[in-house]
Design a protein around this motif. Structure first.
Motif, PDB file in Angstrom:
ATOM      1  N   VAL A 104       0.825  -1.211   0.000  1.00  0.00           N
ATOM      2  CA  VAL A 104       0.000   0.000   0.000  1.00  0.00           C
ATOM      3  C   VAL A 104       0.858   1.259   0.000  1.00  0.00           C
ATOM      4  O   VAL A 104       1.866   1.344   0.706  1.00  0.00           O
ATOM      5  N   CYS A 105       0.445   2.238  -0.807  1.00  0.00           N
ATOM      6  CA  CYS A 105       0.981   3.599  -0.743  1.00  0.00           C
ATOM      7  C   CYS A 105      -0.221   4.537  -0.862  1.00  0.00           C
ATOM      8  O   CYS A 105      -1.338   4.151  -0.516  1.00  0.00           O
ATOM      9  N   VAL A 106      -0.036   5.721  -1.379  1.00  0.00           N
ATOM     10  CA  VAL A 106      -1.158   6.660  -1.472  1.00  0.00           C
ATOM     11  C   VAL A 106      -1.920   6.461  -2.777  1.00  0.00           C
ATOM     12  O   VAL A 106      -3.064   6.031  -2.785  1.00  0.00           O
ATOM     13  N   GLY A 107      -1.278   6.761  -3.905  1.00  0.00           N
ATOM     14  CA  GLY A 107      -1.984   6.756  -5.183  1.00  0.00           C
ATOM     15  C   GLY A 107      -2.050   5.423  -5.889  1.00  0.00           C
ATOM     16  O   GLY A 107      -2.808   5.259  -6.846  1.00  0.00           O
ATOM     17  N   ASN A 108      -1.223   4.467  -5.471  1.00  0.00           N
ATOM     18  CA  ASN A 108      -1.122   3.145  -6.090  1.00  0.00           C
ATOM     19  C   ASN A 108      -0.670   3.239  -7.549  1.00  0.00           C
ATOM     20  O   ASN A 108      -1.092   2.463  -8.391  1.00  0.00           O
ATOM     21  N   ARG A 144       2.900   7.265   8.411  1.00  0.00           N
ATOM     22  CA  ARG A 144       1.531   7.793   8.352  1.00  0.00           C
ATOM     23  C   ARG A 144       0.585   6.808   7.664  1.00  0.00           C
ATOM     24  O   ARG A 144      -0.609   6.800   7.951  1.00  0.00           O
ATOM     25  N   HIS A 145       1.109   5.955   6.783  1.00  0.00           N
ATOM     26  CA  HIS A 145       0.273   4.916   6.171  1.00  0.00           C
ATOM     27  C   HIS A 145      -0.113   3.883   7.221  1.00  0.00           C
ATOM     28  O   HIS A 145      -1.246   3.392   7.232  1.00  0.00           O
ATOM     29  N   LEU A 146       0.841   3.531   8.098  1.00  0.00           N
ATOM     30  CA  LEU A 146       0.541   2.627   9.210  1.00  0.00           C
ATOM     31  C   LEU A 146      -0.599   3.188  10.050  1.00  0.00           C
ATOM     32  O   LEU A 146      -1.563   2.488  10.366  1.00  0.00           O
ATOM     33  N   SER A 147      -0.488   4.448  10.410  1.00  0.00           N
ATOM     34  CA  SER A 147      -1.506   5.101  11.235  1.00  0.00           C
ATOM     35  C   SER A 147      -2.857   5.116  10.539  1.00  0.00           C
ATOM     36  O   SER A 147      -3.891   4.851  11.165  1.00  0.00           O
ATOM     37  N   SER A 148      -2.850   5.419   9.266  1.00  0.00           N
ATOM     38  CA  SER A 148      -4.095   5.490   8.504  1.00  0.00           C
ATOM     39  C   SER A 148      -4.790   4.133   8.438  1.00  0.00           C
ATOM     40  O   SER A 148      -5.999   4.028   8.671  1.00  0.00           O
ATOM     41  N   ILE A 149      -4.032   3.095   8.139  1.00  0.00           N
ATOM     42  CA  ILE A 149      -4.624   1.760   8.065  1.00  0.00           C
ATOM     43  C   ILE A 149      -5.116   1.312   9.435  1.00  0.00           C
ATOM     44  O   ILE A 149      -6.216   0.765   9.567  1.00  0.00           O
ATOM     45  N   ARG A 150      -4.337   1.549  10.461  1.00  0.00           N
ATOM     46  CA  ARG A 150      -4.756   1.159  11.814  1.00  0.00           C
ATOM     47  C   ARG A 150      -6.016   1.900  12.251  1.00  0.00           C
ATOM     48  O   ARG A 150      -6.841   1.364  12.982  1.00  0.00           O
TER      49      ARG A 150
END
Length: 146
Positions: free
Chosen positions: A8-12, A85-91
Motif C-alpha cells: 500500500v501507498c497513497v496513489g497506487n 503515516r500509512h501505518l496510522s491510517s490503516i490502523r
C-alpha cells in the motif's frame, strides 16, 4: 504463512506497484497485489517508475490503481506500507489489520520510502532503490525454503 501480501501507498501508481512487481518476481509462490489509500483508480503505473522497473527487468503490464478496502485488508496475511503515516491510517480505518501491517522498510530500521510522485527523477531513483532494497529483505524473510 504469509501467502497473500498487500502493498500500500497513497496513489497506487508509484511505490506500491513497484514493490508489488518486484516481490511478485522474487516470491512467485505468493499472491502479491497492491492498493492505495487515496488511489488514482484505474491509472497505470507512473511512467518514471515503470522505466526504472523495466531497466531492472521487472514486468509491470496491466496495472490499474485501486483503492484499499475492507475486503483487500481482510484477505491479506501481510500488509506492507511505505510510511509511518500509512501505518496510522490503516490502523485507524481498519483496526483489525494492526498486527499484520508493517513498513516495507521494517528490516532496515523501519526506513520510510519517500513519495516520488510529481517530483524529480532523482527522487524516483532514490525511492526505487529503497523499494528494491526493502523487497530483497522481505524476500529473505518470506521465501519458501526449497
Amino acid at each position: 504463512m504469509f501467502n497473500n501480501i498487500l502493498v500500500v501507498c497513497v496513489g497506487n501508481i508509484c511505490r506500491s506497484p513497484a514493490a508489488q512487481n518486484i516481490l511478485r518476481q522474487q516470491l512467485p509462490e505468493k499472491h502479491i497485489h497492491s492498493a492505495g489509500l487515496g488511489a488514482l483508480v484505474g491509472h497505470d503505473i507512473e511512467e518514471n517508475m515503470a522505466a526504472l522497473l523495466e531497466q531492472d527487468g521487472y514486468e509491470h503490464n496491466g496495472h490499474q490503481a485501486r483503492q484499499i478496502n475492507e475486503q483487500l485488508v481482510a484477505s491479506a496475511d501481510l500488509i506492507l506500507v511505505m510510511e509511518q503515516r500509512h501505518l496510522s491510517s490503516i490502523r485507524s480505518k481498519f483496526p483489525t489489520a494492526s498486527g499484520k501491517t508493517m513498513l516495507l522498510g521494517k528490516w532496515n530500521g523501519d526506513e520510510e520510502v519517500p513519495d516520488p510522485y510529481r517530483r524529480s527523477q532523482e527522487i524516483f531513483e532514490i525511492s526505487y532503490g529503497l523499494i528494491a532494497k526493502h523487497c530483497q529483505q522481505w524476500q529473505d524473510k518470506l521465501a519458501t525454503p526449497k
